[in-house]
Enzyme design. Structure first.
Site, PDB file in Angstrom:
ATOM      1  N   ASN A  54      32.696  46.564  40.626  1.00 33.88           N
ATOM      2  CA  ASN A  54      31.946  45.657  39.755  1.00 33.88           C
ATOM      3  C   ASN A  54      32.791  44.396  39.556  1.00 33.88           C
ATOM      4  O   ASN A  54      33.723  44.390  38.758  1.00 33.88           O
ATOM      5  CB  ASN A  54      31.677  46.350  38.408  1.00 33.88           C
ATOM      6  CG  ASN A  54      30.983  45.439  37.416  1.00 33.88           C
ATOM      7  OD1 ASN A  54      30.518  44.359  37.779  1.00 33.88           O
ATOM      8  ND2 ASN A  54      30.912  45.882  36.164  1.00 33.88           N
ATOM      9  N   TRP A  55      32.425  43.363  40.310  1.00 34.75           N
ATOM     10  CA  TRP A  55      33.218  42.129  40.239  1.00 34.75           C
ATOM     11  C   TRP A  55      32.936  41.325  38.972  1.00 34.75           C
ATOM     12  O   TRP A  55      33.623  40.328  38.703  1.00 34.75           O
ATOM     13  CB  TRP A  55      32.928  41.250  41.462  1.00 34.75           C
ATOM     14  CG  TRP A  55      33.560  41.716  42.735  1.00 34.75           C
ATOM     15  CD1 TRP A  55      34.418  42.784  42.892  1.00 34.75           C
ATOM     16  CD2 TRP A  55      33.404  41.136  44.032  1.00 34.75           C
ATOM     17  NE1 TRP A  55      34.792  42.890  44.208  1.00 34.75           N
ATOM     18  CE2 TRP A  55      34.182  41.896  44.925  1.00 34.75           C
ATOM     19  CE3 TRP A  55      32.676  40.056  44.528  1.00 34.75           C
ATOM     20  CZ2 TRP A  55      34.253  41.596  46.294  1.00 34.75           C
ATOM     21  CZ3 TRP A  55      32.742  39.758  45.887  1.00 34.75           C
ATOM     22  CH2 TRP A  55      33.525  40.517  46.753  1.00 34.75           C
ATOM     23  N   LYS A  56      31.900  41.668  38.241  1.00 31.50           N
ATOM     24  CA  LYS A  56      31.489  40.897  37.055  1.00 31.50           C
ATOM     25  C   LYS A  56      31.319  39.414  37.453  1.00 31.50           C
ATOM     26  O   LYS A  56      30.918  39.152  38.585  1.00 31.50           O
ATOM     27  CB  LYS A  56      32.483  41.110  35.910  1.00 31.50           C
ATOM     28  CG  LYS A  56      32.704  42.605  35.651  1.00 31.50           C
ATOM     29  CD  LYS A  56      33.468  42.925  34.413  1.00 31.50           C
ATOM     30  CE  LYS A  56      33.615  44.441  34.290  1.00 31.50           C
ATOM     31  NZ  LYS A  56      34.291  44.865  33.060  1.00 31.50           N
ATOM     32  N   HIS A  89      25.020  47.683  31.568  1.00 32.03           N
ATOM     33  CA  HIS A  89      26.463  47.632  31.305  1.00 32.03           C
ATOM     34  C   HIS A  89      26.680  47.218  29.844  1.00 32.03           C
ATOM     35  O   HIS A  89      25.904  46.413  29.303  1.00 32.03           O
ATOM     36  CB  HIS A  89      27.122  46.633  32.262  1.00 32.03           C
ATOM     37  CG  HIS A  89      28.609  46.714  32.255  1.00 32.03           C
ATOM     38  ND1 HIS A  89      29.366  46.184  31.238  1.00 32.03           N
ATOM     39  CD2 HIS A  89      29.482  47.291  33.114  1.00 32.03           C
ATOM     40  CE1 HIS A  89      30.641  46.431  31.476  1.00 32.03           C
ATOM     41  NE2 HIS A  89      30.746  47.101  32.615  1.00 32.03           N
ATOM     42  N   GLU A 107      30.774  55.022  30.697  1.00 34.32           N
ATOM     43  CA  GLU A 107      31.785  53.987  30.480  1.00 34.32           C
ATOM     44  C   GLU A 107      32.017  53.783  28.986  1.00 34.32           C
ATOM     45  O   GLU A 107      31.295  52.993  28.356  1.00 34.32           O
ATOM     46  CB  GLU A 107      31.311  52.652  31.079  1.00 34.32           C
ATOM     47  CG  GLU A 107      31.268  52.616  32.583  1.00 34.32           C
ATOM     48  CD  GLU A 107      31.498  51.199  33.103  1.00 34.32           C
ATOM     49  OE1 GLU A 107      32.248  51.056  34.076  1.00 34.32           O
ATOM     50  OE2 GLU A 107      30.959  50.243  32.531  1.00 34.32           O
ATOM     51  N   GLY A 163      38.476  47.471  30.595  1.00 32.06           N
ATOM     52  CA  GLY A 163      39.398  46.332  30.650  1.00 32.06           C
ATOM     53  C   GLY A 163      40.584  46.446  29.702  1.00 32.06           C
ATOM     54  O   GLY A 163      41.234  45.444  29.407  1.00 32.06           O
ATOM     55  N   SER A 191      38.970  51.147  33.132  1.00 31.05           N
ATOM     56  CA  SER A 191      40.400  51.136  33.466  1.00 31.05           C
ATOM     57  C   SER A 191      40.773  52.107  34.601  1.00 31.05           C
ATOM     58  O   SER A 191      41.831  52.730  34.579  1.00 31.05           O
ATOM     59  CB  SER A 191      41.247  51.421  32.218  1.00 31.05           C
ATOM     60  OG  SER A 191      41.047  50.422  31.245  1.00 31.05           O
ATOM     61  N   GLY A 202      36.171  47.912  37.643  1.00 27.51           N
ATOM     62  CA  GLY A 202      36.088  46.490  37.312  1.00 27.51           C
ATOM     63  C   GLY A 202      37.306  45.746  37.815  1.00 27.51           C
ATOM     64  O   GLY A 202      37.433  45.469  39.012  1.00 27.51           O
TER      65      GLY A 202
HETATM   66  P1  PGA Z   1      37.484  47.884  34.160  1.00 24.21           P
HETATM   67  O1  PGA Z   1      35.896  47.641  34.024  1.00 24.21           O
HETATM   68  O2  PGA Z   1      37.692  48.724  35.384  1.00 24.21           O
HETATM   69  O3  PGA Z   1      38.062  46.521  34.243  1.00 24.21           O
HETATM   70  O4  PGA Z   1      37.890  48.628  32.922  1.00 24.21           O
HETATM   71  C1  PGA Z   1      34.971  48.646  34.364  1.00 24.21           C
HETATM   72  C2  PGA Z   1      33.568  48.169  34.121  1.00 24.21           C
HETATM   73  O5  PGA Z   1      33.362  47.410  33.141  1.00 24.21           O
HETATM   74  O6  PGA Z   1      32.643  48.507  34.873  1.00 24.21           O
END
Ligand code: PGA
Length: 222
Positions: free
Chosen positions: A9-11, A96, A145, A151, A183, A204
């Site tokens: 998930n590159w956001k 999300h 999640e 994050g 994470s 992410g």
């Molecule tokens: P993260 O994000 O791996 O940076 O914690 C995961 C996500 O939000 O899908």
């Protein structure tokens, strides 16, 4: 052998040239394994070029979006409908927590988006923040999640993630696949995917770095 999903998930990150650079590094290094399903979810603006690069390189990579419209085609300015996106994607992330928080997305809207995806041959991956958040009808792929793990460098334990995944399967259907997100990195991914009820990971920040993402895929396939 169970399916294992590794979903990047590159956001809101990576322009087209950065996206293509990642594909050219990661594509050739994805282990070819039938039960391993590796998906990259870029921004809408990079989808078309990413899809082209994967097709040309014949890489074992699927393309996903991070959202789609709750409506069909028509007068919905600014929206990306499933009926058009299905030329480019096979999966979409939905619900999300960043969308629920920043865009006030409700369970009802997420259910509508799920129906749009299902009706247009796109696999909906619906994110739930705990086992109490509803899984929309027809959804067969869920991401657990917890918000506090996203994050933060503070993932849930594999054991607890497994318990939550089991509860989701018990509540809806044993045929639902549950991935964990929050994470995840190359150092903790193996313990997570080894859990009985966990069918993969949604990654992410660690997915942005090509080398780290390759490591995640390799560790899982070993
Ligand atoms: P993260 O994000 O791996 O940076 O914690 C995961 C996500 O939000 O899908």
């Amino acid at each position: 052998m169970k399916d294992i999903w590794i979903i990047a998930n590159w956001k809101s990150n990576k322009n087209i040239s950065e996206a293509l650079d990642w594909i050219s590094q990661v594509g050739p290094k994805i282990p070819k394994q039938d039960n391993l399903k590796v998906v990259v979810c870029p921004t809408f603006s990079a989808l078309s070029e990413v899809k082209k690069a994967i097709t040309v390189g014949n890489f074992p990579l699927l393309v996903g979006a991070q959202d789609l419209s709750p409506f069909g085609i028509g007068a919905y300015t600014g929206e990306e409908p499933a009926e058009l996106l299905n030329q480019l994607i096979t999966l979409t992330i939905l619900g999300h927590s960043e969308r629920r928080q920043n865009f006030r997305e409700s369970d009802e809207t997420i259910a509508k988006k799920t129906q749009q995806a299902l009706g247009n041959n796109i696999t909906p991956l619906v994110c739930v923040q705990n086992e109490e958040i509803p899984v929309p009808e027809g959804c067969k792929l869920v991401a657990y999640e917890p918000i506090w793990a996203i994050g933060t460098g503070n993932p849930d334990t594999p054991e607890n993630a497994n318990v939550v995944a089991e509860k989701i399967k018990q509540q809806y259907s044993a045929s639902i696949e549950v991935v964990y997100g929050g994470s995840v990195h190359s150092g903790n991914v193996k313990d997570l995917v080894m859990q009985e009820n966990i069918n993969g990971v949604l990654v992410g920040s660690a997915s942005l770095d090509a080398e780290e993402f390759i490591k995640i895929c390799q560790v899982v396939s070993e």
